[in-house]
Design an enzyme around this catalytic site. Structure first.
Site, short mmCIF file in Angstrom:
data_model
loop_
_atom_site.label_atom_id
_atom_site.label_comp_id
_atom_site.label_asym_id
_atom_site.label_seq_id
_atom_site.Cartn_x
_atom_site.Cartn_y
_atom_site.Cartn_z
N ASP A 78 0.92 -1.22 -0.02
CA ASP A 78 0.04 0.08 0.01
C ASP A 78 0.75 1.14 0.24
OD1 ASP A 78 -2.47 -0.96 -0.22
OD2 ASP A 78 -2.81 -1.18 1.94
N GLY A 79 1.89 1.19 0.60
CA GLY A 79 3.01 2.39 0.44
C GLY A 79 3.28 2.93 -0.69
N GLN A 116 5.27 9.11 5.06
CA GLN A 116 6.47 9.42 4.32
C GLN A 116 7.18 10.52 4.28
OE1 GLN A 116 4.33 8.67 0.62
NE2 GLN A 116 4.48 6.42 0.62
N ASN A 156 -3.90 9.14 2.76
CA ASN A 156 -4.29 8.58 3.82
C ASN A 156 -4.61 9.45 5.12
OD1 ASN A 156 -4.46 5.70 3.01
ND2 ASN A 156 -2.68 5.21 4.12
N ASP A 157 -3.29 9.84 5.59
CA ASP A 157 -3.66 10.96 6.86
C ASP A 157 -2.18 11.80 7.01
OD1 ASP A 157 -1.23 9.01 7.66
OD2 ASP A 157 -2.69 7.59 8.48
N TYR A 200 -3.55 3.75 9.94
CA TYR A 200 -3.22 4.16 11.36
C TYR A 200 -4.34 4.64 12.17
CZ TYR A 200 0.01 6.07 15.15
OH TYR A 200 0.58 6.23 16.21
N SER A 201 -5.40 5.25 11.65
CA SER A 201 -6.55 5.59 12.25
C SER A 201 -7.26 4.30 13.01
CB SER A 201 -7.45 6.29 11.48
OG SER A 201 -8.69 6.66 11.82
N THR A 260 -8.48 2.72 7.35
CA THR A 260 -8.19 1.41 7.53
C THR A 260 -6.71 1.18 7.93
OG1 THR A 260 -8.00 0.91 5.06
CG2 THR A 260 -9.95 0.36 6.13
N ARG A 269 6.48 11.56 26.01
CA ARG A 269 5.92 12.49 26.91
C ARG A 269 4.57 13.02 26.08
NH1 ARG A 269 9.45 15.75 30.09
NH2 ARG A 269 8.45 17.70 29.60
#
Length: 286
Positions: free
Chosen positions: A69-70, A243, A142-143, A185-186, A183, A153
């Site tokens: 997918d990347g 990326q 994607n995000d 990281y989220s 679908t 922290r």
């Protein structure tokens, strides 16, 4: 028809799949291009042509990405800038964005015969501002992920919309995702799974300190203002589709909205999103 092929040769099996793709396309009415960087690797593959990397997207009518997918994500974003269509061939693990698996290469003929659909995907635009001046502009399929720096922290994150406060949280970060990214990281952070055909923006906190912090979904006519707090040890980072990373300095403001650009993914099979979801996630886990 001009077709440019973008293989990720760092993935196992991609060289062999690429050779099979070249073999299939050589029997069709196509001109096939690939990067000059791979000339020694694929010099024996018949009538394929070699071009500079920066020219490959501009040359083609269709771009084929071979990898996970990347790989598809990277090629799709470049293609979106030029309004080109993309087909992903899965050589990775899940392949949510891929239109074909490695055992379905006979369907490549349908591209030349125009027997396919276009799946348009929403993209997001993020402007980084300092003193109301735009420092840089970024696009994601994607995000966008605003996360803590090198130290474990929590950081303070404020999100507002329509001049109203939406979220004020202490967390490892926050994910602003498209339906395509729901679908990725989220989902791993507990966000909802959303069909790519939906027009919306998802916001999901990452490991929030408060148990009451949950995901939000916004319509695409909304503009989000995101601020991330710094301390002496931590400088938050904006990651674009996993990326690219931009360090966020004090008083930086991130403005996120839907982009005018769309990613155009080629769909060669009749499967819908929910069938793919079951096949990729549920059946493989069983």
């Amino acid at each position: 028809m001009n077709i440019s092929v973008f293989p990720n040769l760092n993935n196992d099996g991609v060289e062999m799949i690429s050779r099979e793709v070249f073999s299939v396309l050589s029997q069709l009415d196509t001109d096939v291009y690939i990067s000059k960087d791979y000339e020694e690797k694929f010099f024996d593959c018949g009538n394929i042509k070699f071009a500079d990397n920066e020219d490959l997207i501009h040359i083609c009518e269709v771009a084929i990405a071979i990898g996970g997918d990347g790989t598809t994500l990277n090629v799709a974003k470049k293609a979106a800038v030029c309004g080109k269509k993309v087909l992903g061939i899965n050589a990775g693990r899940l392949g949510f964005m891929s239109g074909l698996e490695k055992d379905e290469l006979n369907l490549l003929r349908n591209i030349v015969d125009n027997h396919y659909e276009i799946d348009e995907r929403l993209m997001l635009e993020a402007e980084i501002l300092y003193n109301n001046d735009v420092i840089s502009t970024h696009y994601c399929l994607n995000d966008f992920v605003i996360s803590r720096g090198n130290f474990a922290r929590l950081i303070d994150i404020d999100i507002s919309c329509d001049d109203r406060k939406v979220m004020n949280t202490r967390a490892d970060g926050v994910i602003v995702a498209t339906p395509t990214g729901s679908t990725a990281y989220s989902m791993a952070a507990g966000g909802p799974i959303v069909s790519p055909s939906a027009d919306c923006i998802l916001v999901t906190p990452i490991c929030p300190h408060s148990l009451m912090d949950r995901s939000f979904i916004f319509s695409t006519d909304k503009e989000l203002i995101v601020k991330a707090g710094n301390d002496q040890l931590n400088s938050p980072v904006l990651n674009i589709d996993g990326q690219e990373a931009v360090t966020l300095k004090n008083d930086y403001v991130i403005k996120v909205k839907s982009s005018d650009m769309k990613t155009k993914l080629i769909k060669l099979k009749p499967e819908n999103f929910y069938e793919i979801l079951n096949k990729k996630l549920i059946e493989r886990r069983a």
